[in-house]
Design an enzyme around this catalytic site. Structure first.
Site, PDB file in Angstrom:
ATOM      1  N   HIS A  67     -13.243  30.864 -14.061  1.00  0.00           N
ATOM      2  CA  HIS A  67     -13.059  32.233 -13.572  1.00  0.00           C
ATOM      3  C   HIS A  67     -13.573  32.395 -12.150  1.00  0.00           C
ATOM      4  O   HIS A  67     -13.112  33.254 -11.402  1.00  0.00           O
ATOM      5  CB  HIS A  67     -13.793  33.236 -14.458  1.00  0.00           C
ATOM      6  CG  HIS A  67     -13.402  33.195 -15.887  1.00  0.00           C
ATOM      7  ND1 HIS A  67     -12.124  33.474 -16.310  1.00  0.00           N
ATOM      8  CD2 HIS A  67     -14.105  32.898 -17.002  1.00  0.00           C
ATOM      9  CE1 HIS A  67     -12.057  33.366 -17.620  1.00  0.00           C
ATOM     10  NE2 HIS A  67     -13.247  33.014 -18.068  1.00  0.00           N
ATOM     11  N   HIS A  92     -22.024  33.993  -7.235  1.00  0.00           N
ATOM     12  CA  HIS A  92     -20.619  33.594  -7.390  1.00  0.00           C
ATOM     13  C   HIS A  92     -19.766  34.445  -6.461  1.00  0.00           C
ATOM     14  O   HIS A  92     -20.273  35.368  -5.815  1.00  0.00           O
ATOM     15  CB  HIS A  92     -20.168  33.729  -8.849  1.00  0.00           C
ATOM     16  CG  HIS A  92     -20.199  35.141  -9.324  1.00  0.00           C
ATOM     17  ND1 HIS A  92     -21.294  35.704  -9.944  1.00  0.00           N
ATOM     18  CD2 HIS A  92     -19.287  36.153  -9.225  1.00  0.00           C
ATOM     19  CE1 HIS A  92     -21.054  36.971 -10.211  1.00  0.00           C
ATOM     20  NE2 HIS A  92     -19.828  37.279  -9.783  1.00  0.00           N
ATOM     21  N   HIS A  94     -15.694  36.269  -5.492  1.00  0.00           N
ATOM     22  CA  HIS A  94     -14.372  36.770  -5.878  1.00  0.00           C
ATOM     23  C   HIS A  94     -13.504  36.738  -4.629  1.00  0.00           C
ATOM     24  O   HIS A  94     -13.980  37.056  -3.543  1.00  0.00           O
ATOM     25  CB  HIS A  94     -14.475  38.207  -6.395  1.00  0.00           C
ATOM     26  CG  HIS A  94     -15.409  38.366  -7.570  1.00  0.00           C
ATOM     27  ND1 HIS A  94     -14.974  38.344  -8.867  1.00  0.00           N
ATOM     28  CD2 HIS A  94     -16.754  38.527  -7.620  1.00  0.00           C
ATOM     29  CE1 HIS A  94     -16.009  38.498  -9.680  1.00  0.00           C
ATOM     30  NE2 HIS A  94     -17.105  38.605  -8.952  1.00  0.00           N
ATOM     31  N   GLU A 105     -13.928  42.889  -4.707  1.00  0.00           N
ATOM     32  CA  GLU A 105     -13.875  43.766  -5.884  1.00  0.00           C
ATOM     33  C   GLU A 105     -14.112  45.208  -5.454  1.00  0.00           C
ATOM     34  O   GLU A 105     -13.320  46.090  -5.759  1.00  0.00           O
ATOM     35  CB  GLU A 105     -14.914  43.309  -6.907  1.00  0.00           C
ATOM     36  CG  GLU A 105     -14.589  41.921  -7.431  1.00  0.00           C
ATOM     37  CD  GLU A 105     -14.911  41.766  -8.887  1.00  0.00           C
ATOM     38  OE1 GLU A 105     -16.115  41.751  -9.212  1.00  0.00           O
ATOM     39  OE2 GLU A 105     -13.978  41.645  -9.710  1.00  0.00           O
ATOM     40  N   HIS A 118     -21.396  37.821  -4.958  1.00  0.00           N
ATOM     41  CA  HIS A 118     -22.297  38.525  -5.875  1.00  0.00           C
ATOM     42  C   HIS A 118     -23.518  37.676  -6.161  1.00  0.00           C
ATOM     43  O   HIS A 118     -23.384  36.514  -6.548  1.00  0.00           O
ATOM     44  CB  HIS A 118     -21.582  38.844  -7.188  1.00  0.00           C
ATOM     45  CG  HIS A 118     -20.556  39.930  -7.050  1.00  0.00           C
ATOM     46  ND1 HIS A 118     -19.505  40.078  -7.913  1.00  0.00           N
ATOM     47  CD2 HIS A 118     -20.453  40.932  -6.127  1.00  0.00           C
ATOM     48  CE1 HIS A 118     -18.778  41.130  -7.532  1.00  0.00           C
ATOM     49  NE2 HIS A 118     -19.325  41.655  -6.450  1.00  0.00           N
ATOM     50  N   THR A 199     -18.212  43.083 -13.814  1.00  0.00           N
ATOM     51  CA  THR A 199     -16.796  43.262 -13.471  1.00  0.00           C
ATOM     52  C   THR A 199     -15.888  42.319 -14.251  1.00  0.00           C
ATOM     53  O   THR A 199     -14.687  42.275 -14.003  1.00  0.00           O
ATOM     54  CB  THR A 199     -16.567  43.047 -11.961  1.00  0.00           C
ATOM     55  OG1 THR A 199     -16.860  41.682 -11.650  1.00  0.00           O
ATOM     56  CG2 THR A 199     -17.448  43.973 -11.129  1.00  0.00           C
TER      57      THR A 199
HETATM   58  C1  SG5 Z   1     -18.177  35.830 -12.945  1.00  0.00           C
HETATM   59  O1  SG5 Z   1     -18.634  37.193 -12.938  1.00  0.00           O
HETATM   60  C2  SG5 Z   1     -19.342  34.889 -13.184  1.00  0.00           C
HETATM   61  C3  SG5 Z   1     -20.151  35.332 -14.390  1.00  0.00           C
HETATM   62  C4  SG5 Z   1     -20.568  36.764 -14.242  1.00  0.00           C
HETATM   63  C5  SG5 Z   1     -19.355  37.627 -14.080  1.00  0.00           C
HETATM   64  O2  SG5 Z   1     -17.208  35.638 -13.952  1.00  0.00           O
HETATM   65  O3  SG5 Z   1     -18.831  33.602 -13.446  1.00  0.00           O
HETATM   66  C6  SG5 Z   1     -19.243  32.633 -12.600  1.00  0.00           C
HETATM   67  O4  SG5 Z   1     -20.037  32.798 -11.726  1.00  0.00           O
HETATM   68  C7  SG5 Z   1     -18.617  31.266 -12.802  1.00  0.00           C
HETATM   69  C8  SG5 Z   1     -19.521  30.321 -13.522  1.00  0.00           C
HETATM   70  O5  SG5 Z   1     -21.277  34.495 -14.475  1.00  0.00           O
HETATM   71  C9  SG5 Z   1     -21.387  33.695 -15.550  1.00  0.00           C
HETATM   72  O6  SG5 Z   1     -20.602  33.686 -16.457  1.00  0.00           O
HETATM   73  C10 SG5 Z   1     -22.593  32.822 -15.530  1.00  0.00           C
HETATM   74  C11 SG5 Z   1     -23.443  33.013 -16.768  1.00  0.00           C
HETATM   75  O7  SG5 Z   1     -21.294  37.156 -15.405  1.00  0.00           O
HETATM   76  C12 SG5 Z   1     -22.644  37.348 -15.316  1.00  0.00           C
HETATM   77  O8  SG5 Z   1     -23.261  37.220 -14.287  1.00  0.00           O
HETATM   78  C13 SG5 Z   1     -23.297  37.754 -16.605  1.00  0.00           C
HETATM   79  C14 SG5 Z   1     -24.765  37.985 -16.465  1.00  0.00           C
HETATM   80  C15 SG5 Z   1     -19.683  39.111 -13.905  1.00  0.00           C
HETATM   81  O9  SG5 Z   1     -20.622  39.272 -12.862  1.00  0.00           O
HETATM   82  S1  SG5 Z   1     -20.377  40.379 -11.821  1.00  0.00           S
HETATM   83  O10 SG5 Z   1     -20.337  41.650 -12.497  1.00  0.00           O
HETATM   84  O11 SG5 Z   1     -21.431  40.252 -10.851  1.00  0.00           O
HETATM   85  N1  SG5 Z   1     -18.969  40.142 -11.127  1.00  0.00           N
HETATM   86 ZN    ZN Z   2     -18.912  39.059  -9.545  1.00  0.00          ZN
END
Ligand code: SG5
Ligand code: ZN
Length: 263
Positions: A67, A92, A94, A105, A118, A199
């Site tokens: 993702h 991470h 977007h 976003e 983020h 998100t």
């Molecule tokens: C991304 O956004 C992150 C999630 C994150 C969500 O999908 O995925 C990645 O960074 C790729 C590995 O992070 C994870 O799944 C790591 C555990 O979810 C979280 O951070 C949950 C605590 C949503 O994050 S966001 O709202 O800042 N976009």
């Molecule tokens: Zn994010």
């Protein structure tokens, strides 16, 4: 536990709520930050960061989860200017795609930026880890950094130089530390603040959002690298899917207000 979700097709964002009811619920993110919903708040202090200069002798993991692209962060890194200590968990990104490079976003007065960084933190005063904190109302604080097209940003290369090692889902690579502060805009005193959500599924309404007013810049070559280097699918998948447009549409924001630290 984690049902498949994606940004397009039958598992796209309009279907998330069927398996993840919070995605159809309250306090959802991201939002369009527009002038009509802003409210100046003189109590919003400059963001203070501790431990953001990561050790050169420690290793951190960059990974592709299908993702996004993530880098793990150490518990020595935290935000000290909020009512609780919010300890870093991961960062991470977007982004959009080569032909539509508008993949942030959050948008500002309807304008989407090229990409968004983020940095996810959890309330370590109250919860032992990010997994425990992520569904609690005061569980998370995410810093959002808007990214626009501009000049070359050497600090992002600490992450981007690893693209070839994490092209496919479930690939990981260890990297040594660098100063994460350098990924943020110069001014940490000017930002937007609101209560929102993750998100992505499960969309828990647990995030205290800080989106900085000033964007940072990436060169065209850097943006194109981000938009073309990665796949949502595993290396041996017969139908590879490029990792592009991994952003959610702005969510409804009636009644809510975005507080602003600046006039
Ligand atoms: C991304 O956004 C992150 C999630 C994150 C969500 O999908 O995925 C990645 O960074 C790729 C590995 O992070 C994870 O799944 C790591 C555990 O979810 C979280 O951070 C949950 C605590 C949503 O994050 S966001 O709202 O800042 N976009
Ligand atoms: Zn994010």
């Amino acid at each position: 536990l984690y049902y498949n979700w994606s940004y397009v097709g039958p598992d796209g964002e309009e279907h998330w709520h069927k398996h993840y009811p919070f995605c159809g619920g309250i306090f959802q993110s991201p939002i369009d930050i527009h002038n009509d919903i802003l409210q100046y708040d003189s109590t919003l202090l400059p963001i203070e960061l501790v431990g953001y200069n990561l050790s050169l002798t420690e290793q951190f993991i960059i990974s592709n989860n299908g993702h996004s692209l993530k880098m793990s962060l150490p518990p020595t890194m935290y935000i000290s200017s909020l009512p609780f200590r919010y300890t870093a968990a991961q960062l991470h990104l977007h982004w959009g795609n080569r032909h539509h490079p508008e993949g942030s976003e959050h948008s500002v007065n309807g304008k989407r930026y090229a990409a968004e960084l983020h940095i996810v933190h959890y309330n370590s005063d109250k919860y032992p880890d990010v997994a425990t904190a992520m569904d609690k109302a005061d569980g998370l604080a995410v810093l959002g950094i808007l990214i626009e097209l501009g000049s070359f940003h050497p600090s992002f290369e600490n992450i981007f130089c690893q693209f070839a090692n994490v092209r496919y889902k479930d690939q990981t690579i260890p990297v040594t530390g660098f100063n994460v502060r350098d990924l943020l805009p110069e001014r940490l005193d000017e930002y937007y603040r609101y209560e929102g959500s993750l998100t992505t599924p499960p969309c828990y309404p647990s995030v205290l959002w800080t989106v900085f007013r000033n964007p940072v810049q990436l060169a065209h070559t850097q943006l194109v690298a981000l938009e073309t280097a990665l796949y949502c699918t595993q290396e041996n998948d017969p139908s590879p899917l490029e990792m592009t447009d991994n952003y959610r549409q702005p969510q409804e924001f009636d009644e809510r207000r975005v507080r602003v630290s600046f006039r």
